[in-house]
Design an enzyme around this catalytic site. Structure first.
Site, PDB file in Angstrom:
ATOM      1  N   GLU A 193       0.824  -1.218   0.000  1.00 46.35           N
ATOM      2  CA  GLU A 193       0.000   0.000   0.000  1.00 46.35           C
ATOM      3  C   GLU A 193       0.857   1.267   0.000  1.00 46.35           C
ATOM      4  OE1 GLU A 193      -0.379  -2.627   1.910  1.00 46.35           O
ATOM      5  OE2 GLU A 193      -2.490  -3.268   1.891  1.00 46.35           O
ATOM      6  N   GLU A 308     -17.213  -0.074 -11.210  1.00 42.56           N
ATOM      7  CA  GLU A 308     -17.288  -1.118 -12.241  1.00 42.56           C
ATOM      8  C   GLU A 308     -17.885  -2.342 -11.589  1.00 42.56           C
ATOM      9  OE1 GLU A 308     -13.629  -2.398 -14.461  1.00 42.56           O
ATOM     10  OE2 GLU A 308     -14.493  -4.413 -14.249  1.00 42.56           O
TER      11      GLU A 308
HETATM   12  C1  LIG Z   1       5.672  -1.645   2.657  1.00 46.04           C
HETATM   13  O1  LIG Z   1       6.957  -2.179   2.651  1.00 46.04           O
HETATM   14  C2  LIG Z   1       7.943  -1.286   3.200  1.00 46.04           C
HETATM   15  C3  LIG Z   1       9.299  -1.931   3.003  1.00 46.04           C
HETATM   16  O2  LIG Z   1       9.279  -3.204   3.478  1.00 46.04           O
HETATM   17  C4  LIG Z   1       7.627  -1.025   4.664  1.00 46.04           C
HETATM   18  O3  LIG Z   1       8.541  -0.099   5.190  1.00 46.04           O
HETATM   19  C5  LIG Z   1       6.219  -0.461   4.767  1.00 46.04           C
HETATM   20  O4  LIG Z   1       5.864  -0.315   6.128  1.00 46.04           O
HETATM   21  C6  LIG Z   1       5.226  -1.382   4.078  1.00 46.04           C
HETATM   22  N1  LIG Z   1       3.928  -0.745   4.086  1.00 46.04           N
HETATM   23  C7  LIG Z   1       2.847  -1.311   4.584  1.00 46.04           C
HETATM   24  C8  LIG Z   1       1.565  -0.558   4.539  1.00 46.04           C
HETATM   25  O5  LIG Z   1       2.870  -2.435   5.054  1.00 46.04           O
END
Ligand SMILES: *[C@@H]1O[C@H](CO)[C@@H](O)[C@H](O)[C@H]1NC(C)=O
Ligand SMILES: *[C@@H]1O[C@H](CO)[C@@H](O)[C@H](O)[C@H]1NC(C)=O
Ligand SMILES: *[C@@H]1O[C@H](CO)[C@@H](O)[C@H](O)[C@H]1NC(C)=O
Ligand SMILES: *[C@@H]1O[C@H](CO)[C@@H](O)[C@H](O)[C@H]1NC(C)=O
Ligand SMILES: *[C@@H]1O[C@H](CO)[C@@H](O)[C@H](O)[C@H]1NC(C)=O
Ligand SMILES: *[C@@H]1O[C@H](CO)[C@@H](O)[C@H](O)[C@H]1NC(C)=O
Ligand SMILES: *[C@@H]1O[C@H](CO)[C@@H](O)[C@H](O)[C@H]1NC(C)=O
Ligand SMILES: *[C@@H]1O[C@H](CO)[C@@H](O)[C@H](O)[C@H]1NC(C)=O
Ligand SMILES: *[C@@H]1O[C@H](CO)[C@@H](O)[C@H](O)[C@H]1NC(C)=O
Ligand SMILES: *[C@@H]1O[C@H](CO)[C@@H](O)[C@H](O)[C@H]1NC(C)=O
Ligand SMILES: *[C@@H]1O[C@H](CO)[C@@H](O)[C@H](O)[C@H]1NC(C)=O
Ligand SMILES: *[C@@H]1O[C@H](CO)[C@@H](O)[C@H](O)[C@H]1NC(C)=O
Length: 532
Positions: A193, A308
């Site tokens: 996300e 949709e």
């Molecule tokens: C997405 O991945 C990054 C790197 O691992 C991390 O820092 C981040 O918290 C993650 N975001 C979510 C919403 O989990």
């Protein structure tokens, strides 16, 4: 089966009676007043030139069908141009054809999966005066191809649509499937996300700069607002709530929270007309998944829509999605959405799609014409009424039966209409095959619905009439009417035509105690209009 025979001769077997008590003031569980253009469409990006035509050959048939809905709900359906193919389309500024697509049958038999559009693609936005659009921009393509497509198309879109034809903006179709798509993933597994939101903010920032440079009035007049995030559903690889918390609306440019929905898949094992579509419980469970999201995102103050949706994903199944039973499903589905606070529903369609409301052109796969689901759209628009004239709210009367349901429409706080949908499948042909004699060629059973209204108030009514959505059976794909009217192409190009072999203008009288009763053949629907 002709309706007069039903009434006069009692030819039909009566099987059940259902009674509910109602008051004239809105039920406590009625929805908030609906927004305009509740009945809206989503048109597959690659099919849009077929549906709209172009300035030399506008598709007047499509426009006529849109006008019929405008005449009922008070404003045109909003047209979202998008779908899987929005993320396949790249731009070639020197291409003279509107769209060049190539098919890869391993990926889809229904639409091209490699697509190049030229400047004339946007000429299709000139053919339907008064209609407003949501153009879906490509998010799927990464790197310079994606960047160049945005830089090439944003100025053309904003000039083609301007302030008057821009409804909202969209970037990316179903990004929650980007990592897992069966047609080939377009993002790595770590794309969560946080990364999605970063990319969204970056690319919508670029779109905003381009609009500011080319069409500043679109921004100054408040028309730079998105449908977002256009997720495929509620349980894929990106979570809507997490996405919001990660700052999706940091730029405050989102107007509607947009999710997509399908009841099931076209080739999913066990999918049947009766069990999957003509099944109120299945509709309720499908929509209730979204209601959790609407509750958890209520703090945003933004309306939640289905940008949709349709019956069965993968473009629908023949014999199911194109049948009258699917039209009845569409009525129950849309009214359940309206009653539960889903603010707008864009029914998806594309050229040759089995669940389409109409086929816009002749192809080897399908004949141009009005299809069964369109009649469901007409009934929904009739039931909601002119949404620009007063406050319309909808209540789900929940009859507690998988094969039937009823809804109330309150206009400025007074009960004006009751919709009833009877969903027991009835075949008019052999095994629902479309021809031959039905195995069940016995009298079509029916069911009586009684509504107990306060007697003193019912005497104030000027009249009560009934409009019916009818066909020879749930398996019928032709011969469908609403209130005795056909919208078929071969009659007057899609304009309403009164058929003389089906009843219309049916009148009811309330009993002295305030009971109003109406009998519905299996596989049919009706609106009771209370004329105050
Ligand atoms: C997405 O991945 C990054 C790197 O691992 C991390 O820092 C981040 O918290 C993650 N975001 C979510 C919403 O989990
Ligand atoms: C307009 O549509 C017609 C009919 O489909 C087509 O023959 C023509 O090439 C189109 N014009 C452009 C500029 O795409
Ligand atoms: C809908 O209501 C508006 C406002 O009263 C009116 O101007 C318009 O003509 C109505 N449209 C239709 C199709 O009845
Ligand atoms: C947009 O709509 C307004 C108000 O109806 C009208 O005055 C204006 O001419 C329209 N602009 C264009 C470009 O059609
Ligand atoms: C988007 O990201 C690119 C490269 O990462 C950067 O050059 C650009 O300035 C960003 N654009 C916006 C509008 O944030
Ligand atoms: C109706 O749908 C529900 C929920 O999907 C399912 O459990 C039930 O078996 C279906 N009913 C029929 C008769 O198929
Ligand atoms: C909806 O949320 C509740 C808790 O708030 C949870 O128990 C339920 O399983 C959720 N339903 C769906 C369909 O996600
Ligand atoms: C459309 O018709 C062509 C030619 O008959 C056929 O090859 C193709 O599979 C059909 N497409 C679909 C989706 O049925
Ligand atoms: C909504 O209220 C009506 C009228 O009181 C009632 O009949 C119906 O069961 C309620 N609907 C639901 C879903 O509870
Ligand atoms: C009705 O048609 C469906 C196919 O649409 C079939 O599955 C069902 O068995 C048929 N029912 C009868 C009673 O023929
Ligand atoms: C009425 O006539 C039309 C065409 O003439 C036909 O398709 C339809 O099935 C008929 N309707 C009924 C209820 O017989
Ligand atoms: C109301 O009157 C109708 C017709 O006379 C009758 O069938 C029904 O049972 C009555 N309902 C009540 C609640 O008394």
């Amino acid at each position: 089966m002709l309706l007069p025979r039903v009434v006069a001769g009692g030819l039909l077997a009566q099987v059940a009676v259902c009674t509910i008590s109602l008051s004239i003031a809105p039920a406590k569980n009625a929805s908030k007043p609906l927004l305009e253009s509740f009945v809206s469409y989503s048109i597959e990006f690659s099919s849009f030139p077929d549906f709209a035509g172009n300035s030399t050959q506008p598709n007047d048939f499509s426009y006529t069908l849109l006008n019929n809905l405008r005449d009922l709900q008070g404003s045109y359906p909003i047209i979202r141009v998008g779908g899987n193919t929005e993320d396949y389309a790249t731009f070639n500024g020197s291409q003279s054809d509107a769209l060049i697509g190539s098919f890869n049958f391993n990926r889809s038999k229904d639409y091209p999966t490699t697509i190049s559009i030229g400047p004339s693609y946007f000429d299709s936005y000139s053919t339907w005066p008064g209609v407003t659009y949501v153009h879906g921009f490509n998010l799927g393509k990464n790197g310079s191809a994606g960047h160049d497509t945005l830089v090439g198309t944003v100025p053309l879109v904003c000039k083609a649509l301007g302030v008057n034809k821009t409804a909202y903006w969209e970037l990316g179709n179903e990004p929650d499937l980007f990592k897992t798509s069966s047609q080939g993933p377009v993002r790595p597994s770590w794309w969560n996300e946080t990364y999605y939101v970063q990319e969204w903010l970056n690319k919508t920032g670029l779109i905003r700069q381009l609009v500011q440079q080319n069409c500043p009035d679109v921004i100054s007049q408040g028309k730079f607002k998105f449908y977002s995030p256009n997720f495929a559903g509620t349980s894929n690889s990106l979570n809507m709530i997490t996405t919001w918390k990660a700052g999706l609306d940091a730029d405050k440019d989102i107007a509607f929270i947009d999710s997509h929905n399908y009841i099931g898949g076209a080739t999913q094992p066990g999918v049947t007309l009766q069990g999957t579509l003509m099944n109120h419980t299945s509709t309720v469970l499908s929509i209730n998944k979204h209601l959790n999201e609407t509750r958890l995102l209520a703090y945003t103050g933004l309306p939640y829509i289905l940008g949709e949706t349709n019956s069965l994903y993968n473009e629908g199944a023949p014999g199911l999605s194109n049948s009258f039973g699917a039209a009845l499903w569409g009525v129950d589905f849309n009214l359940y959405c309206a009653a539960t606070g889903i603010a707008r529903v864009h029914m998806h369609q594309g050229t040759n799609y089995r669940y389409q409301s109409w086929q816009p052109i002749d192809t080897v796969n399908a004949t141009k014409g009005t299809k069964a689901p369109y009649y469901g759209n007409i009934m929904v628009a009739s039931f909601l009424g002119n949404l620009t004239a007063g406050n319309v709210s909808i209540a789900d009367f929940e009859l507690g039966n998988i094969h039937q349901n009823a809804y109330g429409a309150y206009v400025d706080d007074r009960l004006e209409r009751i919709a009833i949908i009877q969903l027991t499948a009835y075949n008019s042909t052999f095994n629902g095959s479309g021809s031959g004699v039905a195995i069940n060629s016995k009298p079509r059973p029916s069911e009586t619905f009684s509504f107990q209204l306060p007697a003193a108030q019912v005497t104030a009514l000027k009249g009560i009439n009934v409009q019916r959505l009818l066909a020879n059976g749930s398996d019928a794909i032709t011969g469908i009417t609403f209130d005795g009217i056909s919208y078929n192409l071969e009659l007057e190009g899609g304009k309403p035509v009164k058929m003389n072999n089906v009843t219309s203008g049916e009148v009811l009288t309330a009993a002295q105690n305030g009971t109003i009763s109406v009998t519905l053949p299996w596989s049919s629907a009706a609106i009771i209009n209370l004329q105050w």
